[in-house]
Design an enzyme around this catalytic site. Structure first.
Site, PDB file in Angstrom:
ATOM      1  N   ARG A  31      41.120  52.893  40.208  1.00  7.16           N
ATOM      2  CA  ARG A  31      41.679  54.089  41.167  1.00  7.16           C
ATOM      3  C   ARG A  31      40.272  55.469  41.458  1.00  7.16           C
ATOM      4  O   ARG A  31      40.031  56.607  41.624  1.00  7.16           O
ATOM      5  CB  ARG A  31      42.757  54.788  41.570  1.00  7.16           C
ATOM      6  CG  ARG A  31      44.001  53.525  41.285  1.00  7.16           C
ATOM      7  CD  ARG A  31      45.037  54.225  41.116  1.00  7.16           C
ATOM      8  NE  ARG A  31      46.070  53.158  41.886  1.00  7.16           N
ATOM      9  CZ  ARG A  31      46.348  51.539  41.731  1.00  7.16           C
ATOM     10  NH1 ARG A  31      45.809  50.695  41.010  1.00  7.16           N
ATOM     11  NH2 ARG A  31      47.245  51.238  42.734  1.00  7.16           N
TER      12      ARG A  31
ATOM     13  N   GLY B 186      41.375  42.124  42.590  1.00  5.29           N
ATOM     14  CA  GLY B 186      42.689  41.359  43.455  1.00  5.29           C
ATOM     15  C   GLY B 186      42.420  42.946  43.765  1.00  5.29           C
ATOM     16  O   GLY B 186      42.711  43.523  45.258  1.00  5.29           O
TER      17      GLY B 186
ATOM     18  N   GLN C  52      49.468  47.774  45.439  1.00  7.23           N
ATOM     19  CA  GLN C  52      47.912  47.164  45.916  1.00  7.23           C
ATOM     20  C   GLN C  52      47.751  48.458  47.833  1.00  7.23           C
ATOM     21  O   GLN C  52      47.301  49.300  47.844  1.00  7.23           O
ATOM     22  CB  GLN C  52      46.976  46.027  45.868  1.00  7.23           C
ATOM     23  CG  GLN C  52      47.227  45.602  44.084  1.00  7.23           C
ATOM     24  CD  GLN C  52      46.826  44.739  44.039  1.00  7.23           C
ATOM     25  OE1 GLN C  52      46.354  43.644  45.040  1.00  7.23           O
ATOM     26  NE2 GLN C  52      46.336  44.236  42.694  1.00  7.23           N
TER      27      GLN C  52
ATOM     28  N   ASP D   7      52.757  42.224  35.992  1.00  9.95           N
ATOM     29  CA  ASP D   7      51.928  41.387  35.143  1.00  9.95           C
ATOM     30  C   ASP D   7      52.126  41.011  33.486  1.00  9.95           C
ATOM     31  O   ASP D   7      51.114  40.466  33.177  1.00  9.95           O
ATOM     32  CB  ASP D   7      49.954  42.408  35.193  1.00  9.95           C
ATOM     33  CG  ASP D   7      49.612  42.841  36.322  1.00  9.95           C
ATOM     34  OD1 ASP D   7      49.752  41.771  37.429  1.00  9.95           O
ATOM     35  OD2 ASP D   7      49.259  43.987  37.229  1.00  9.95           O
TER      36      ASP D   7
ATOM     37  N   LYS E 233      49.181  36.265  42.730  1.00  6.80           N
ATOM     38  CA  LYS E 233      48.233  36.717  41.645  1.00  6.80           C
ATOM     39  C   LYS E 233      46.675  35.736  41.626  1.00  6.80           C
ATOM     40  O   LYS E 233      46.465  34.874  42.273  1.00  6.80           O
ATOM     41  CB  LYS E 233      49.055  36.817  40.585  1.00  6.80           C
ATOM     42  CG  LYS E 233      50.574  37.429  40.481  1.00  6.80           C
ATOM     43  CD  LYS E 233      49.813  39.019  40.584  1.00  6.80           C
ATOM     44  CE  LYS E 233      50.956  39.827  41.606  1.00  6.80           C
ATOM     45  NZ  LYS E 233      50.484  41.238  41.907  1.00  6.80           N
TER      46      LYS E 233
ATOM     47  N   ARG F 173      51.051  31.703  39.479  1.00  4.79           N
ATOM     48  CA  ARG F 173      51.465  32.129  38.223  1.00  4.79           C
ATOM     49  C   ARG F 173      52.714  31.637  37.667  1.00  4.79           C
ATOM     50  O   ARG F 173      53.114  31.639  36.580  1.00  4.79           O
ATOM     51  CB  ARG F 173      51.460  34.213  37.743  1.00  4.79           C
ATOM     52  CG  ARG F 173      50.165  34.328  36.953  1.00  4.79           C
ATOM     53  CD  ARG F 173      49.764  35.495  36.159  1.00  4.79           C
ATOM     54  NE  ARG F 173      49.401  36.071  36.614  1.00  4.79           N
ATOM     55  CZ  ARG F 173      48.381  37.537  36.644  1.00  4.79           C
ATOM     56  NH1 ARG F 173      49.119  37.934  36.997  1.00  4.79           N
ATOM     57  NH2 ARG F 173      46.770  37.740  36.744  1.00  4.79           N
TER      58      ARG F 173
HETATM   59  C1  S3P Z   1      47.686  46.947  40.793  1.00  2.00           C
HETATM   60  C2  S3P Z   1      49.020  46.581  41.123  1.00  2.00           C
HETATM   61  C3  S3P Z   1      49.253  44.916  41.000  1.00  2.00           C
HETATM   62  C4  S3P Z   1      49.007  44.121  39.866  1.00  2.00           C
HETATM   63  C5  S3P Z   1      47.723  44.049  40.105  1.00  2.00           C
HETATM   64  C6  S3P Z   1      46.647  45.572  39.443  1.00  2.00           C
HETATM   65  C7  S3P Z   1      47.350  48.013  41.360  1.00  2.00           C
HETATM   66  O1  S3P Z   1      49.146  43.805  41.785  1.00  2.00           O
HETATM   67  O2  S3P Z   1      49.930  42.991  39.762  1.00  2.00           O
HETATM   68  O3  S3P Z   1      47.213  43.722  38.023  1.00  2.00           O
HETATM   69  O4  S3P Z   1      46.165  48.157  39.992  1.00  2.00           O
HETATM   70  O5  S3P Z   1      47.501  48.076  42.561  1.00  2.00           O
HETATM   71  P1  S3P Z   1      50.759  44.482  43.285  1.00  2.00           P
HETATM   72  O6  S3P Z   1      50.797  45.700  43.695  1.00  2.00           O
HETATM   73  O7  S3P Z   1      49.909  43.528  44.528  1.00  2.00           O
HETATM   74  O8  S3P Z   1      52.133  43.735  43.039  1.00  2.00           O
END
Ligand code: S3P
Length: 432
Positions: free
Chosen positions: A26, A93, A168, A318, A345, A349
């Site tokens: 971020r 991701g 996310q 996580d 993920k 998982r």
């Molecule tokens: C993350 C949000 C999570 C997490 C990922 C990092 C982030 O995913 O599993 O490792 O930095 O916003 P989701 O928001 O898709 O669950």
């Protein structure tokens, strides 16, 4: 790379976990969107967050590493450069889901995001839907997977209820909202990590939380100046689990992120009667612009089984593989419910954790949206394949230290996307 982890004596000493991955992503993205240079201290240097620095450079931001800090001179909210080829998100991701929020506002320009084999299995329809509602055009393979092409447009504000609790997807919409006309509101079915909201507030954005809804008003510019990234509680969780499981352990974890939307795992461990002491942030309805930190004092102790309920899942998402591992050592049946998100993920998982732990002698079953573990007083050991998933590789390593016969982890190099020094840090604590 195959690495063997033998049954260990107590882990002792201090750990400063690597910088937070979510906050580093971020900081780099908001730094690139800001009008003035931003200095990021303690940026995570790992494969995932290196991908983010490369991506913002491809979009026209200037990135320099100076005195250990990353300094970014961004392009502003609407002035991205169209890169020559696809943007490579690698295994990340978070980059795949957050960056399109910014790109969607680049009127008249198109951007393609692609990544490794695992990223090509991560769904992007979840971000395409709200961005289309805001006026952007997105094309994805089979309408669902990368490569993803984002055609930027003039965006309109929306009110959007997220179908899944995903930080996310929430963050993607919040980033797009900065350049949309008016105020955008995002609702989440359960609270998820709120680093984007905190950093936007610090950057001078008009942003409010009301229960499970966040509203952001469009902005002319972001002014961020300096970001200090705390240590990552998700990375620290692996050594914490090892210290809880291995008899004779006593571990001090320094300056780790204590944001309550990230400490669900620690509360679960405490509920399992694990010894983890520290001043965690309390749940709050108010939006804060700070990322609190704390020290944690961890010691070995007997564990009791627990049930993880759906609303807790995003706060420990996580670390759920570690909950399954702890469950193998606890008295009673440990259940994780409402965690279907684990299937999308870096690996599926639910499948990889269940298969991996079974191979080490665990009594564990997959359910549709989680797993059920029967505590059997420990694990024998054996071989586990990381399936290209960093969290699975690190869970295997911890299992090895706590097992009766040791564990061989196949594909340990996967840990490098979030925690390049993991094996060395564990070895130091074993010698500590
Ligand atoms: C993350 C949000 C999570 C997490 C990922 C990092 C982030 O995913 O599993 O490792 O930095 O916003 P989701 O928001 O898709 O669950």
């Amino acid at each position: 790379m195959d690495v063997r982890f033998e049954p260990s004596g107590g882990l002792r000493g201090e750990l400063t976990a690597p910088a937070d991955k979510s906050i580093s992503h971020r900081a780099a993205l908001l730094g690139a969107m800001a009008s003035e240079p931003v200095r990021i201290e303690n940026y995570l240097h790992a494969a995932d967050t290196d991908s983010t620095l490369a991506a913002v450079q491809a979009l026209g931001a200037l990135v320099q590493v100076r005195d250990g800090a990353v300094v970014i001179r961004g392009t502003g909210l609407r002035e991205d450069r169209e890169p020559d080829g696809p943007i490579d998100v690698g295994n990340a991701g978070t980059l795949l889901r957050l960056l399109p929020g910014w790109l969607a506002a680049q009127e008249g320009r198109a951007f393609t995001l692609d990544g490794d084999e695992s990223v090509r299995r991560r769904p992007v329809d979840r971000i395409a839907e709200p961005l289309r509602l805001m006026g952007a055009r997105l094309d994805a393979r089979e309408s669902r997977f990368p490569p993803l092409t984002v055609h930027g447009a003039r965006l309109r504000s929306i009110s959007y209820e997220l179908p899944v609790a995903s930080a996310q997807v929430k963050s993607c919409v919040l980033l797009a909202a900065l350049a949309a006309d008016g105020a955008t509101t995002v609702g989440e079915p359960a609270r998820s990590r709120d680093h984007t909201e905190r950093m936007l507030l610090r950057a001078g954005v008009n942003i409010h939380r009301n229960g499970r809804h966040v509203t952001v008003v469009n902005a002319d510019e972001l002014v961020l100046d300096r970001v200090v990234v705390p240590s990552d509680p998700s990375s620290a969780a692996f050594a914490i689990a090892a210290a809880v499981l291995v008899p004779g352990s006593r571990l001090l974890v320094r300056d780790v992120g204590a944001n309550w939307t990230r400490t669900g795992f620690l509360r679960i461990v405490q509920r399992m009667k694990g010894i983890v002491l520290g001043e965690l942030e309390d749940e709050s309805g108010e939006l804060s612009s700070e990322e609190p930190i704390c020290d944690l004092d961890v010691a070995h102790g007997a564990l009791e089984a627990t049930t993880v309920e759906p609303e807790e899942v995003p706060l420990a998402i996580d670390e759920l593989p570690l909950v399954a591992l702890l469950g193998c050592f606890a008295e009673g049946d440990t259940l994780v419910r409402g965690a279907g998100e684990l299937r999308v993920k870096e690996s599926d998982r639910i499948a990889t954790v269940v298969e991996g732990l079974r191979g080490l002698g665990a009594d564990v079953e997959a359910t549709e949206d989680g797993f059920a573990v029967r505590g059997a007083g420990g694990l024998k050991g054996g071989v586990i394949d990381a399936a290209g998933d960093h969290r699975l590789a690190m869970m295997g390593a911890v299992a090895g230290l706590a097992s009766r016969e040791g564990v061989l982890v196949r594909g340990m190099e996967a840990a490098a996307v979030s925690y390049p020094g993991f094996v060395t840090d564990l070895a130091t604590l074993q010698g500590g």
